[in-house]
Structures are given as C-alpha cells and as structure tokens.
Scaffold this active site. Structure first.
Site, PDB file in Angstrom:
ATOM      1  N   ASP A 173      60.841  61.004  51.888  1.00 54.44           N
ATOM      2  CA  ASP A 173      59.951  62.101  52.282  1.00 54.44           C
ATOM      3  C   ASP A 173      60.393  62.791  53.564  1.00 54.44           C
ATOM      4  O   ASP A 173      60.444  64.024  53.633  1.00 54.44           O
ATOM      5  CB  ASP A 173      58.513  61.592  52.463  1.00 54.44           C
ATOM      6  CG  ASP A 173      57.907  61.139  51.143  1.00 54.44           C
ATOM      7  OD1 ASP A 173      58.357  61.634  50.090  1.00 54.44           O
ATOM      8  OD2 ASP A 173      57.001  60.287  51.175  1.00 54.44           O
ATOM      9  N   ARG A 189      51.413  54.271  65.831  1.00 54.03           N
ATOM     10  CA  ARG A 189      51.359  55.746  65.829  1.00 54.03           C
ATOM     11  C   ARG A 189      51.319  56.337  67.226  1.00 54.03           C
ATOM     12  O   ARG A 189      52.038  57.302  67.514  1.00 54.03           O
ATOM     13  CB  ARG A 189      50.179  56.253  64.978  1.00 54.03           C
ATOM     14  CG  ARG A 189      50.206  55.807  63.525  1.00 54.03           C
ATOM     15  CD  ARG A 189      51.576  55.854  62.907  1.00 54.03           C
ATOM     16  NE  ARG A 189      51.598  55.394  61.524  1.00 54.03           N
ATOM     17  CZ  ARG A 189      52.693  55.034  60.883  1.00 54.03           C
ATOM     18  NH1 ARG A 189      53.868  55.075  61.508  1.00 54.03           N
ATOM     19  NH2 ARG A 189      52.649  54.618  59.636  1.00 54.03           N
ATOM     20  N   ASP A 215      46.929  57.777  59.238  1.00 57.65           N
ATOM     21  CA  ASP A 215      48.081  57.982  60.116  1.00 57.65           C
ATOM     22  C   ASP A 215      48.242  59.429  60.547  1.00 57.65           C
ATOM     23  O   ASP A 215      48.622  59.712  61.687  1.00 57.65           O
ATOM     24  CB  ASP A 215      49.353  57.458  59.440  1.00 57.65           C
ATOM     25  CG  ASP A 215      49.369  55.935  59.355  1.00 57.65           C
ATOM     26  OD1 ASP A 215      48.785  55.299  60.257  1.00 57.65           O
ATOM     27  OD2 ASP A 215      49.937  55.380  58.401  1.00 57.65           O
TER      28      ASP A 215
HETATM   29  N1  ARG Z   1      45.452  51.277  56.176  1.00 58.26           N
HETATM   30  C1  ARG Z   1      46.277  50.936  57.285  1.00 58.26           C
HETATM   31  C2  ARG Z   1      45.938  51.784  58.466  1.00 58.26           C
HETATM   32  O1  ARG Z   1      45.335  52.788  58.317  1.00 58.26           O
HETATM   33  C3  ARG Z   1      47.725  50.948  56.946  1.00 58.26           C
HETATM   34  C4  ARG Z   1      48.394  52.267  56.811  1.00 58.26           C
HETATM   35  C5  ARG Z   1      49.768  52.068  56.337  1.00 58.26           C
HETATM   36  N2  ARG Z   1      50.512  53.273  56.258  1.00 58.26           N
HETATM   37  C6  ARG Z   1      51.349  53.543  55.263  1.00 58.26           C
HETATM   38  N3  ARG Z   1      51.978  54.649  55.330  1.00 58.26           N
HETATM   39  N4  ARG Z   1      51.524  52.720  54.244  1.00 58.26           N
HETATM   40  O2  ARG Z   1      46.258  51.464  59.583  1.00 58.26           O
END
Ligand code: ARG
Length: 398
Positions: free
Chosen positions: A14, A95, A124
């Site tokens: 991506d 992040r 995210d």
């Molecule tokens: N649900 C988790 C969070 O919001 C994990 C996110 C994982 N991100 C991903 N791109 N798979 O922190």
C-alpha cells in the site's frame, strides 16, 4: 520547488504504491520516511532503497527503537496501560512516535503535508493525524487509501503496470502491525469472532499448551522502570527485547478480544505482547508493595483514563501530559525486585522485595513478634461504621 509530502513508509504494497499514487493525484514530490520501532523483518536499508525505486525523491530511515522504548513504552509501563483491561496499546503507542518524526522531517525538508497508509475505518488514521495536528498544526494529512481511492486491487494493478519492486508474497490474509511492544493481527478468518485463532498467527510467542519446564526471571525496577534482568543491567529497550524472548518462549501475552474502536466499530483482535504482559504484571506487583493504599487505588483509575486517551490518539494532549505528571510522581518509590515464574502462557509473580517496601512483617504477622495492637480495632470499627449505623436506624425505622 514543487510542494512536498512526507509519507510514513512501511515498505509494503500500500505505501509503496502510495508513493506514485500520491504524486499522480496531488502533483507533490513524495519523501518516504521509514521509522524503525522494532518491527523486525526486513532490513531498513532495503526498505529505503525500495522507496526510491518506487519514485520517492528522498527516503529517510529513522532508528527510533530506543526513543520508542524510553519515551513511549516506559510511560505506558508506569501507567500499567491496558485498553479495556486487555490490550497493551501496541499500535497506539507507535503512532505518536512515527508522527513526531513525520512532522520533524516535514519541517526539515519543507513539506506542507504528511501522508500515511491507513484506511478510513481504523484508529491509526486518527492517531497519526491527531498527533501531527498537535505537533505541527500547519501540516495537512493525506491518506491515499481513504482519500484518494487507493484500493488493494488497484494497488496490485498499479504495482504490476509500473514494475514496482514489490514482492507480492502469497498475500497474507491478515492485517498485521508490529513493533517491539507486540504484534496485532486482524482480518481474514478472524473477522468471525467464533473462529478460534490458529497457531500460524503467532510470531512472538510459542504455543503455551506445549508445556515446558518453568523459567524464573527477576526484574529489577528503579523508579518504575526495569533496570536489570536477572541481575544484569539493561536499557528499557533491552529489557523489552529480552522479555519478549523469555516470556514468548512460554506463550505469555496472547490476547484475543473484541475491542471497541474509536470510530464506533467493534473489531476482533488477536495480539501477542509477551514483554508487555510480563512487565506490567511485575510492575503492578511492585506498586502494590510500595505505594500507599490510596495512591495505588486512585492510580488504577488514572491508568484507565490514560489508556483511553492513548488509544484514542491523544498522546500529545493536555490531559495526557497532566496525567503523566501524576503518574511520574507515584513512581518515586517503585523500586525493587520482582520474581516471575513463566510457564504455560502465564507470568506469575512469585517473589517481591523492595527497600521502599511498605510491607511490615511485624504488623502483618500472626506469629510472635506481632506489634499490631488488635485492641485498637474495636474502637476503630465503632467509628468507621457509625454513619452506616445511624442511617440504618433511619432506613429501618428502628
Ligand atoms: N486495534 C488495534 C489498535 O487500534 C490494532 C491496530 C493494528 N493496525 C493494523 N494496521 N493492523 O491499536
């Protein structure tokens, strides 16, 4: 000079396609930024080269592993941070550090915007953009997948047509995010919460049902932070790395949960976070030994609030900063040794000692040497229960 955008680059499909896609859609030059937060796997230099081969005007690699451990994971440990009591905030913690470098590089290289590869359905995107907004309010955020219609199918076609150097491996059905604090796995067959996770999903932990002889590990904390493991001095990063191996061997820290995303969706998540799980268990025990009752009790509420803020992308917020001051103040006496027994998926505290301990043997013992004057309890209880007694008389009409 044309306008520039700094893209948070992972080296995957991506964001690799994102480079050309962003350029085509916005006319901006794309600077790729790959931040090493201990995700392992590919060499960062290979990732940097791929970004250039995909059309980035510049590609920057930042080794943020120590910074991540010291400035993000240690505050999380001091806060015993677990979103909804189960999730040690693996992705949520990475992040803000990535966003900090995005904002920094954008300023340094004169970019007017930043970009990331998140979809429009997750947490995210919020975390990246809220962090950038707090650090560099003049920058704009662009998410090609969300804002520029970059779907996975289109990405595959674009990569083929443009001969992008991406190994389109037998595409994993999962969405995986990882760093030194843990791994998050979602999508694929996991989207049905009735489907049990399979062994294949895991990378940081071995199968806890295959029982091995227990291991013991002694973690030394100084003011809330691990400073030695089995008597050998460690940095925060080393502590986390070593415990990932020690606890991962026994399958510690596997988590399977339906979680509430900030955007309102419930999602099924599988995590593995061996070091985080072991460290938080040990740290919590040491707090029970060293913190005053009221401080310990009040702090548990602060921890939940802190975890919610960080989950919700508010790392760089006023309330989070203020809570950090409170939490830091509580850690003054959180020093000492915790012994953990690791086996069968569990990290169990089996020993605790501290020079700052509030545990007083002569007060606690039922044997000789007892200095607690039990006769005082009688009067204490009379007064303690007085409000209940008085209101009960009224309530019962007695
Ligand atoms: N649900 C988790 C969070 O919001 C994990 C996110 C994982 N991100 C991903 N791109 N798979 O922190």
């Amino acid at each position: 000079m044309s306008e520039r955008v700094v893209l948070a680059y992972s080296g995957g499909l991506d964001t690799s396609v994102g480079i050309g896609w962003l350029k085509d859609a916005t006319g901006k030059e794309v600077v790729a930024l790959a931040v090493d937060v201990g995700q392992g796997g590919e060499d960062m230099e290979d990732i940097r080269q791929r970004a250039l081969d995909c059309g980035a005007v510049e590609a920057v690699v930042v080794d943020a592993k120590n910074e991540f451990a010291e400035d993000y994971l240690m505050p999380a440990l001091k806060a015993n941070a677990m979103y909804q009591k189960t999730y040690p905030l693996v992705s949520a913690l990475s992040r803000p550090v990535i966003a900090r470098h995005l904002a920094r590089i954008a300023k340094e290289l004169g970019a007017d915007s930043v970009a990331h590869g998140c979809t429009g359905k997750g947490n995210d995107q919020v975390r990246f953009e809220a962090a950038v907004a707090a650090l560099a309010p003049d920058l704009t955020s662009i998410a090609p997948v969300r804002d520029l219609a970059l779907t996975r199918d289109k990405a595959i076609i674009y990569a083929e047509q443009n001969n992008l150097p991406i190994r389109q491996s037998a595409a994993s059905p999962y969405s995986i995010d990882k760093n030194v604090w843990g791994r998050a796995v979602e999508t694929g067959f996991l989207e049905d919460p009735w489907n049990a996770p399979i062994e294949d999903l895991y990378e940081y932990t071995m199968d806890p049902s295959v029982l091995k002889p227990a291991d013991e590990v002694v973690i030394t904390f100084t003011a809330g932070i691990p400073t030695a493991i089995n008597g050998k001095a460690v940095t925060p990063l080393e502590a986390v790395e070593q415990l990932n191996i020690l606890a991962g061997k026994h399958g510690v820290g596997r988590i399977d949960v339906v979680e509430d995303r900030l955007v309102g969706i419930k999602s099924r998540e599988v995590y593995e976070a061996p070091a985080a799980t072991a460290l938080i268990a040990a740290h919590e025990a040491l707090e029970s030994l060293t913190l005053e009752r009221d401080v310990n009790r009040y702090k548990r509420g602060v921890e939940a609030e802190w975890s919610n803020l960080v989950y919700d992308g508010l790392w760089f917020s006023g309330l989070k900063r203020s809570l950090d001051v409170f939490i830091d103040d509580t850690q003054k006496y959180v020093s000492g040794d915790i012994r953990l027994k690791l086996q069968g998926g569990r990290a169990v505290v089996t020993g605790q000692k501290s020079d700052q301990s509030l545990y007083d043997f002569s007060l606690a013992t039922y044997d000789t040497g007892d200095t607690f004057d039990q006769s005082l309890s009688k009067g204490f209880i009379e007064i303690w229960s007085l409000p209940s007694k008085i209101s009960a008389r009224r309530d019962l009409g007695a």
